[in-house]
Motif scaffolding. Structure first.
Motif, PDB file in Angstrom:
ATOM      1  N   VAL A  48      15.642  -3.423   8.678  1.00 42.10           N
ATOM      2  CA  VAL A  48      16.059  -2.256   7.885  1.00 42.10           C
ATOM      3  C   VAL A  48      16.650  -2.700   6.554  1.00 42.10           C
ATOM      4  N   VAL A  49      17.669  -3.548   6.578  1.00 41.12           N
ATOM      5  CA  VAL A  49      18.292  -3.998   5.327  1.00 41.12           C
ATOM      6  C   VAL A  49      17.312  -4.806   4.486  1.00 41.12           C
ATOM      7  N   PRO A  50      16.561  -5.779   5.053  1.00 38.05           N
ATOM      8  CA  PRO A  50      15.584  -6.491   4.219  1.00 38.05           C
ATOM      9  C   PRO A  50      14.561  -5.566   3.553  1.00 38.05           C
ATOM     10  N   LEU A  51      14.117  -4.532   4.254  1.00 38.92           N
ATOM     11  CA  LEU A  51      13.177  -3.588   3.653  1.00 38.92           C
ATOM     12  C   LEU A  51      13.818  -2.893   2.458  1.00 38.92           C
ATOM     13  N   LEU A  52      15.055  -2.442   2.613  1.00 40.98           N
ATOM     14  CA  LEU A  52      15.736  -1.770   1.506  1.00 40.98           C
ATOM     15  C   LEU A  52      16.037  -2.742   0.371  1.00 40.98           C
ATOM     16  N   VAL A  53      16.332  -3.993   0.688  1.00 41.20           N
ATOM     17  CA  VAL A  53      16.531  -5.017  -0.354  1.00 41.20           C
ATOM     18  C   VAL A  53      15.240  -5.251  -1.125  1.00 41.20           C
ATOM     19  N   ALA A  54      14.106  -5.356  -0.400  1.00 39.38           N
ATOM     20  CA  ALA A  54      12.817  -5.541  -1.076  1.00 39.38           C
ATOM     21  C   ALA A  54      12.512  -4.368  -1.983  1.00 39.38           C
ATOM     22  N   HIS A  73       0.850  -1.193   0.000  1.00 40.28           N
ATOM     23  CA  HIS A  73       0.000   0.000   0.000  1.00 40.28           C
ATOM     24  C   HIS A  73       0.886   1.243   0.000  1.00 40.28           C
ATOM     25  N   PRO A  74       0.620   2.192  -0.883  1.00 39.99           N
ATOM     26  CA  PRO A  74       1.475   3.393  -0.974  1.00 39.99           C
ATOM     27  C   PRO A  74       1.584   4.181   0.334  1.00 39.99           C
ATOM     28  N   VAL A  75       0.517   4.245   1.112  1.00 36.18           N
ATOM     29  CA  VAL A  75       0.591   4.984   2.383  1.00 36.18           C
ATOM     30  C   VAL A  75       1.535   4.271   3.343  1.00 36.18           C
ATOM     31  N   ARG A  76       1.500   2.952   3.374  1.00 36.30           N
ATOM     32  CA  ARG A  76       2.401   2.209   4.270  1.00 36.30           C
ATOM     33  C   ARG A  76       3.851   2.385   3.848  1.00 36.30           C
ATOM     34  N   MET A  77       4.093   2.386   2.558  1.00 35.12           N
ATOM     35  CA  MET A  77       5.465   2.609   2.088  1.00 35.12           C
ATOM     36  C   MET A  77       5.931   4.012   2.464  1.00 35.12           C
ATOM     37  N   ARG A  78       5.048   4.979   2.351  1.00 39.83           N
ATOM     38  CA  ARG A  78       5.402   6.359   2.738  1.00 39.83           C
ATOM     39  C   ARG A  78       5.681   6.426   4.228  1.00 39.83           C
ATOM     40  N   GLU A 108       9.128   7.649   5.928  1.00 39.16           N
ATOM     41  CA  GLU A 108       9.163   8.755   6.894  1.00 39.16           C
ATOM     42  C   GLU A 108       9.795   8.313   8.214  1.00 39.16           C
ATOM     43  N   ILE A 109       9.484   7.111   8.655  1.00 41.49           N
ATOM     44  CA  ILE A 109      10.047   6.606   9.917  1.00 41.49           C
ATOM     45  C   ILE A 109      11.550   6.396   9.787  1.00 41.49           C
ATOM     46  N   LEU A 110      11.982   5.824   8.669  1.00 41.92           N
ATOM     47  CA  LEU A 110      13.430   5.617   8.469  1.00 41.92           C
ATOM     48  C   LEU A 110      14.192   6.933   8.363  1.00 41.92           C
ATOM     49  N   THR A 111      13.534   7.971   7.906  1.00 39.20           N
ATOM     50  CA  THR A 111      14.230   9.254   7.752  1.00 39.20           C
ATOM     51  C   THR A 111      14.040  10.182   8.949  1.00 39.20           C
ATOM     52  N   GLY A 112      13.380   9.701  10.014  1.00 42.49           N
ATOM     53  CA  GLY A 112      13.396  10.462  11.247  1.00 42.49           C
ATOM     54  C   GLY A 112      12.079  10.825  11.897  1.00 42.49           C
ATOM     55  N   ARG A 113      10.986  10.744  11.175  1.00 40.26           N
ATOM     56  CA  ARG A 113       9.690  11.029  11.811  1.00 40.26           C
ATOM     57  C   ARG A 113       9.261   9.753  12.523  1.00 40.26           C
ATOM     58  N   ARG A 114       9.148   9.796  13.824  1.00 34.84           N
ATOM     59  CA  ARG A 114       8.923   8.565  14.580  1.00 34.84           C
ATOM     60  C   ARG A 114       7.624   8.533  15.366  1.00 34.84           C
TER      61      ARG A 114
END
Length: 169
Positions: A157-163, A97-102, A106-112
């Protein structure tokens, strides 16, 4: 030695090889084909009796938040083909889902915090944001760290970026 022990040994040896990695300009000299990682993993799987090869993904990641993660995972092809793939459906569906990916971005870049996330435009209502956060948490892509703070677990983190990289054409 069973498959799990062989994989543990494979991961240990691969880690040792990675720590001895030549400088980027020397990598081309060391492997004329440029497939230094593929050549290494092919040799390691062959040495451990994985006749059909295997899959390895690894990464070293420094996020904009200055968090640093290093991670690797290897599985022989035979083990992967014998598994029930339907068990992975929920995890993949959570990413679909595009919202979940967003939200993950956002969480990986600092909004927590939930408040920071709910304040972003184009994500829907606060209730919808919480719904998506619950879906990601249930699938293991997020966990809460208290007071409505979210983070991607270190082992994801790495598996998400690999996917994400694998989804690119």
């Amino acid at each position: 030695m069973d498959v799990e022990e062989r994989l543990t040994e494979l991961e240990r040896r691969l880690g040792a090889l990675e720590r001895q990695e030549p400088a980027p300009d020397e990598q081309a000299k060391a492997t004329p084909s440029g497939f230094w990682a593929l050549e290494g993993i092919r040799a390691l799987f062959a040495e451990h009796g994985a006749a059909h090869g295997g899959v390895l993904f690894t990464g070293t990641v420094r996020l904009p938040t200055e968090e640093h993660y290093e991670w690797q995972y290897a599985r022989p092809t035979g083990a992967l083909l014998e598994e029930d793939w339907s068990e992975a459906a929920e995890s993949f569906a959570a990413l679909g889902h595009p919202v979940r990916m967003r939200l993950l971005h956002e969480i990986l870049t600092g909004r927590r915090t939930a408040a920071e996330l709910a304040a972003l435009e184009d994500l829907g209502t606060t209730g919808q944001v919480y719904h998506h956060l619950r879906q990601l948490t249930a699938a293991g892509w997020l966990h809460t760290t208290g007071k409505a703070r979210y983070e991607v677990p270190p082992g994801r983190v790495v598996p998400l970026l690999v996917a994400l990289a694998a989804a690119r054409p």
